[in-house]
Every structure is written in C-alpha cells, then in structure tokens.
Design an enzyme around this catalytic site. Structure first.
Site, mmCIF file in Angstrom:
data_model
loop_
_atom_site.group_PDB
_atom_site.id
_atom_site.type_symbol
_atom_site.label_atom_id
_atom_site.label_comp_id
_atom_site.label_asym_id
_atom_site.label_seq_id
_atom_site.Cartn_x
_atom_site.Cartn_y
_atom_site.Cartn_z
ATOM 1 N N CYS A 389 81.814 47.635 73.500
ATOM 2 C CA CYS A 389 81.122 47.341 72.243
ATOM 3 C C CYS A 389 80.262 48.537 71.819
ATOM 4 C CB CYS A 389 80.334 46.042 72.368
ATOM 5 S SG CYS A 389 80.045 45.278 70.766
ATOM 6 N N HIS A 515 84.189 42.344 74.046
ATOM 7 C CA HIS A 515 83.536 42.208 75.355
ATOM 8 C C HIS A 515 84.489 41.586 76.383
ATOM 9 C CE1 HIS A 515 79.351 43.137 74.221
ATOM 10 N NE2 HIS A 515 79.715 42.700 73.040
ATOM 11 N N GLU A 517 84.321 41.561 79.464
ATOM 12 C CA GLU A 517 83.624 41.053 80.658
ATOM 13 C C GLU A 517 83.478 39.537 80.657
ATOM 14 O OE1 GLU A 517 82.265 42.810 78.241
ATOM 15 O OE2 GLU A 517 80.154 42.339 77.862
HETATM 16 N N1 GLN Z 1 74.656 47.066 68.076
HETATM 17 C C1 GLN Z 1 76.059 47.150 67.910
HETATM 18 C C2 GLN Z 1 76.558 46.282 66.769
HETATM 19 O O1 GLN Z 1 75.887 45.385 66.337
HETATM 20 C C3 GLN Z 1 76.790 46.825 69.201
HETATM 21 C C4 GLN Z 1 76.649 45.399 69.618
HETATM 22 C C5 GLN Z 1 77.065 45.168 71.037
HETATM 23 O O2 GLN Z 1 77.204 46.097 71.817
HETATM 24 N N2 GLN Z 1 77.234 43.929 71.426
HETATM 25 O O3 GLN Z 1 77.653 46.488 66.286
#
Ligand code: GLN
Length: 547
Positions: A389, A515, A517
């Site tokens: 992410c 994600h 994970e």
């Molecule tokens: N801050 C980033 C976004 O909002 C990444 C979010 C995250 O890593 N979950 O896109």
C-alpha cells in the site's frame, strides 16, 4: 440449533483472549463443526477505522470493507468462517442504532434503557451472525475488556441472558484469567478466584476456565481452583508460556482435551479430530533452517500490534520457505538523519544490516522521506523489497525523484504543491470530508499481467485482495513511468487503476496497492509474502548477490 460460547477475560488485559477464542474455534473446526467468530468491543467508537494504530494496534479490514479490531485478524488466521462487518460489534454501533430507532419513534413512547434495549440490540447482532449461514453450528463471542470494567457490563449481561435463554447445553461461558508467580516461584490462584467471583456477580458461572500461567498447572492446583470457583474438576485448563509460536496453542489445548470437554458440555456428539494442518505447520516450524533479517521501515515501530498482520504474514512466509524471519523494526525517521542508508541498512550497520526491506501501509507525512531512502537503497543495491500500500506509493515516489529526476515528486497526501504528484487522490475522493469509512475499502479485483512476478506468485491472473487507501498511482504519469522502465504489472479489471509496480533488473522489488497480509494464514501464507521471503532467502544463500 446454534450453540454459543462466550469468551471473557479477567484479572488483567493482554492475556491472549483473542488467541484463546480463536484456538477454540480452530479445534471445533477440526472436529468438523461450522464455527463463526464475533468480537464485542466495549469502546464507543463506531469502528476502529479512525483510531490511531498507537491506541489500538492495526485496523483489520474485511472483504466487505469493515475497519475492525485486530482480533478479527486472529480469527481469520485460526479459523475459516466468513468475517464481515457483522462480526465486529462495538458499543458505538449499538448505541448508534438504538438512538436512531428512538428518533424514528420505533420504541413507541417507551423509556429506552440499557436493559432491555441495549442488550436486545447486542443480542440481535449476535443472532444475525448465527443466522447468516444456515449451517452454522457454533458462534464464539469474544467479549473485549476485563470483567469488572464498567464498559463491558452490557455485553456480559447479554451473555448472561443468552445463556439463560438457550440453556446451559446450548450456551456456555469460557473465562480466561491469570495465575501470577510470586517471588520463590509460587503460583497464586487468588486473582482467579476474584475474577470468577466478579463473573458470578454479573450472574454468570463460567463453565470453563483457562488460566494463563508460566507452567502447566498440576492436578492439586486445578482441583483447588475448581473448588473455589464452583467449577467441575475437568474444566480448568492452562494456557502456559511457550517458546514456540501462538499457533501451537490449538494443539496445546487439544492435549488437555479442551475441545472434548466443550463438546460434552454442549451436548455435541464427539467426532474425530482432524488437526493435520496444524501439525504440519508445527513441523514446518521445527524444520526451518537459517534466518533472514527483514527491515520493516515504518512509523509505528514501538507497538508490535500496529503492523500485526504484516508481521504474522512474514512469519507464515518463513514457515513455507523454511527460514526464520527476524523482524528488524526501523523507524523511518532514523533514515532522515545524517547517516546514509547503508550505515543503517547495509552489512556495515552495527547490527549487521538487513537482507530485505518491507515498507508497510501508513498515513501522514512523518517519516516518508526515510521510507523513500530505504526503497532507493534496496533498488540500487538489489536488495529484495516489498511495498504494501503506502510501500508501493513510496516505490513510485522514489522512481519519480531518482530515476526521472523530479526532485519534488510526491503524493498529494504529503505535498499538495508538488509539480509532480505521482500519487494523487481519486477524483471521487476529492470532495470527501468525512474521515470514517470513506476510503477505497475492502475486496477489489485485480488482474495480473503476463510475465510478471505478481502472476508468478499467485499463479492466477484474477486476484482479489483487500484495500484501505485514499490515494492512487496517478494515471497522468503512466507513460513516463513505463517508458523509463518501471513495470506496471497489475490493474483493476477496467485498467483504470494501477495495482502493482515492479522494478526492472532487480531480484525482487514489488509493491502492491492492496493489503495481502490480511488473508495470510499460518497454514497457507499469502503468495506475495512467500515469494518475497523466498527471494530474500535465495539471495542470502548466494552470499547477498543478485539471484
Ligand atoms: N496513505 C496512503 C493512502 O491513503 C496509503 C494507505 C495505506 O498504506 N493503507 O493512499
């Protein structure tokens, strides 16, 4: 008819109630039962989405986009029942809906009270999970907090009512307590006696006690506890300290026949226990050879729970690739100091450096430049890198700044004035003012391109993973990024959004906008985590040279 198991805790918090509840779930699944897990959280927040990871650990995201307590992550790692918004019940949600009904006049002029209105609302939410799937046999309800807390009273009262209504053959209470050791090594049972007394004051006689203790309790101690707490002798179990892994706990409970006693009390015919997957997992654990050091470069490094699912997924990947994964937690702010990255991450670092880098998800500007420095170091030194992410967005920022030469390349999350906003808001996010539950959340489809590492990992081009972010790879820069060599290797099915980037000429440098994970299990590691650790292992075996 559904059976219910209410899991509560006493004496103090952090005894591993979530793991105990999940382990019971795993054992009952091993007996062929259909199990569903529910978490009741006494806090007033509607969900965990707006809480700081420092307050509450990570936010676990479900397929339907609920931002929930990290205990749901435990449930997902130990059990296989479907998890959604409905499986996480908070005081905030309960009051929100009762107050809404009151405003709509649905209580017909009655005075709205904790009992019965709040408890009825909790009950109907638990029943909704029980009824969601007609095949559900058992619902395990974990009640957050510790008995005696003001906030958990309505949840315990609901458990009391449900046990009474369903009868003891259909509903039971499992209570987790602590047996501390005092100087001289003596184990003390008094706090447990008090804790059970507190449960009895709530009108609940626990059916099963699980005692957290340094060692397995001997028979006389178990008898003594049973006597003082009005329990049967066979109903006191120990969750003793182990040096292996929490994933051994289902097997430890099994050896003590916890599942047999539960089945007997609930009147379920005993069936053959199939715990093969757990036993195989423990064999993998024992057969691991060698260690790889993974630098996790993020900003919430002091609290293990803040990146819980990421750490667990790395551990699962190690089980499958035959290595022990050592977590080297690096606060990205450290990389913003005068030392160059090599002095912190490379072989000359005081701790010997790292074999791979993972930049996990995150929000806000602090520490970002340190993460970019880590990504740049991994790219230039052919050290395997995995971006999750935010970690993917960091790869794109590094590429913009250091390959394309745009010094101000950034995400508009961190710099609104950048002339090269390589990561930016989705158009539909531009007008969002409300910060709860408004991100791109939950399960989305991704299609992997032929010849990519992501396709090699999943062995399937259609991928579904969970998202939780607001910003995206900016499509304006697709052309320049691709032409300068960055691989864009997975997209949403309509190709409108970039989901994965990979570095060229590199043993393994990959970032995903989702994600992975959240879906990793000790018995089945997430594919990208597995391939990342395999790449780290292979490179290390070759003496740190490119694979
Ligand atoms: N801050 C980033 C976004 O909002 C990444 C979010 C995250 O890593 N979950 O896109």
């Amino acid at each position: 008819m559904n059976k219910f198991i209410f899991v509560s805790g006493g004496v103090c918090s952090s005894l591993g109630k979530g793991v105990a509840a999940s382990s019971i779930g795993a054992l009952l699944e091993g007996r062929g039962l259909n199990v569903r897990m529910v978490k009741c959280d006494p806090y007033i927040n509607v969900d965990a989405g707006t809480m700081s990871p420092y307050q509450h650990g990570e936010v676990y995201v479900t397929d339907d986009g609920a931002e929930t307590d990290l205990d749901l992550g435990n449930y997902a790692r130990f059990t296989s029942g479907h998890l959604s918004k409905a499986n996480s019940i908070t005081t905030g949600q309960v009051y929100e809906s009762v107050i809404r009904k009151e405003r709509e006049g649905r209580y017909l002029g009655r005075c709205v009270q904790v009992i019965p209105h709040i408890t009825d609302e909790i009950k109907s939410r638990i029943m909704a999970v029980a009824k969601e799937d007609p095949d559900t046999d058992v619902v395990i309800v974990e009640i957050g907090g510790t008995v005696g807390d003001i906030e958990s009273i309505p949840f315990l009262e609901t458990a009391r009512q449900m046990i009474r209504e369903a009868g003891r053959a259909n509903a039971m209470s499992v209570h987790l307590t602590l047996i501390p050791e005092v100087a001289g090594g003596e184990l003390k049972t008094k706090p447990t006696q008090h804790s059970v007394k507190a449960m009895q004051e709530q009108g609940i006689q626990p059916d099963i006690l699980i005692c957290r203790a340094p060692v397995i309790l001997d028979e006389p101690t178990r008898r003594k506890i049973a006597l003082f707490t009005n329990m049967e002798n066979d109903s006191v179990f120990t969750s003793y300290n182990i040096s292996t892994t929490i994933y051994e706990i289902p097997l430890i409970f099994y050896e003590q026949k916890l599942d047999q006693v539960i089945l007997k009390k609930l009147g379920v015919e005993s069936r053959h226990a199939n715990l093969k997957a757990w036993k195989t997992m423990m064999e993998h654990f024992a057969f691991r050879k060698g260690t790889v050091r993974i630098g996790i470069v993020g900003k919430y490094m002091d609290l293990h729970d803040a990146y819980k699912s990421v750490y667990e997924a790395l551990f699962h990947a190690g089980l499958e690739t035959g290595v022990e994964v050592e977590l080297v937690k690096i606060d990205s702010a450290r990389l913003e100091g005068p030392d160059d990255a090599d002095a912190i991450l490379g072989p000359s670092a005081p701790d010997g450096g790292v074999d791979g880098i993972l930049v996990p998800g995150g929000f806000g500007q602090r520490g970002i430049n340190g993460m970019v420095k880590a990504a740049n170091w991994a790219r230039c030194n052919t050290v395997p890198y995995f971006g999750v992410c935010l970690g993917m967005q960091i790869m794109v920022i590094d590429w913009g700044r250091n390959v394309l030469g745009w010094d101000d390349a950034d995400s508009t999350e961190f710099n609104q004035d950048s002339k090269h906003p390589v990561i930016s808001l989705l158009e539909e996010q531009e007008d969002v003012k409300d910060y709860g539950g408004t991100m791109r959340l939950g399960k989305w489809s991704t299609v992997a391109e032929p010849g990519s590492r992501i396709l090699a990992a999943y062995k399937e081009k259609n991928i579904t993973e969970r998202h939780r972010h607001r910003y995206e790879f900016s499509n304006k820069y697709r052309k320049e990024m691709t032409e300068s060599g960055l691989y864009l290797t997975a997209f949403t099915p309509d190709k409108s959004l970039v989901e994965c980037v990979e570095w060229p000429d590199h043993p393994w440098g990959l970032g995903v906008q989702f994600h992975p994970e959240f879906k990793s299990k000790p018995t089945a590691a997430a594919p990208l985590f597995r391939e990342f650790i395999a790449a780290v292992r292979d490179r290390k075996q070759k003496g740190g040279k490119e694979a």
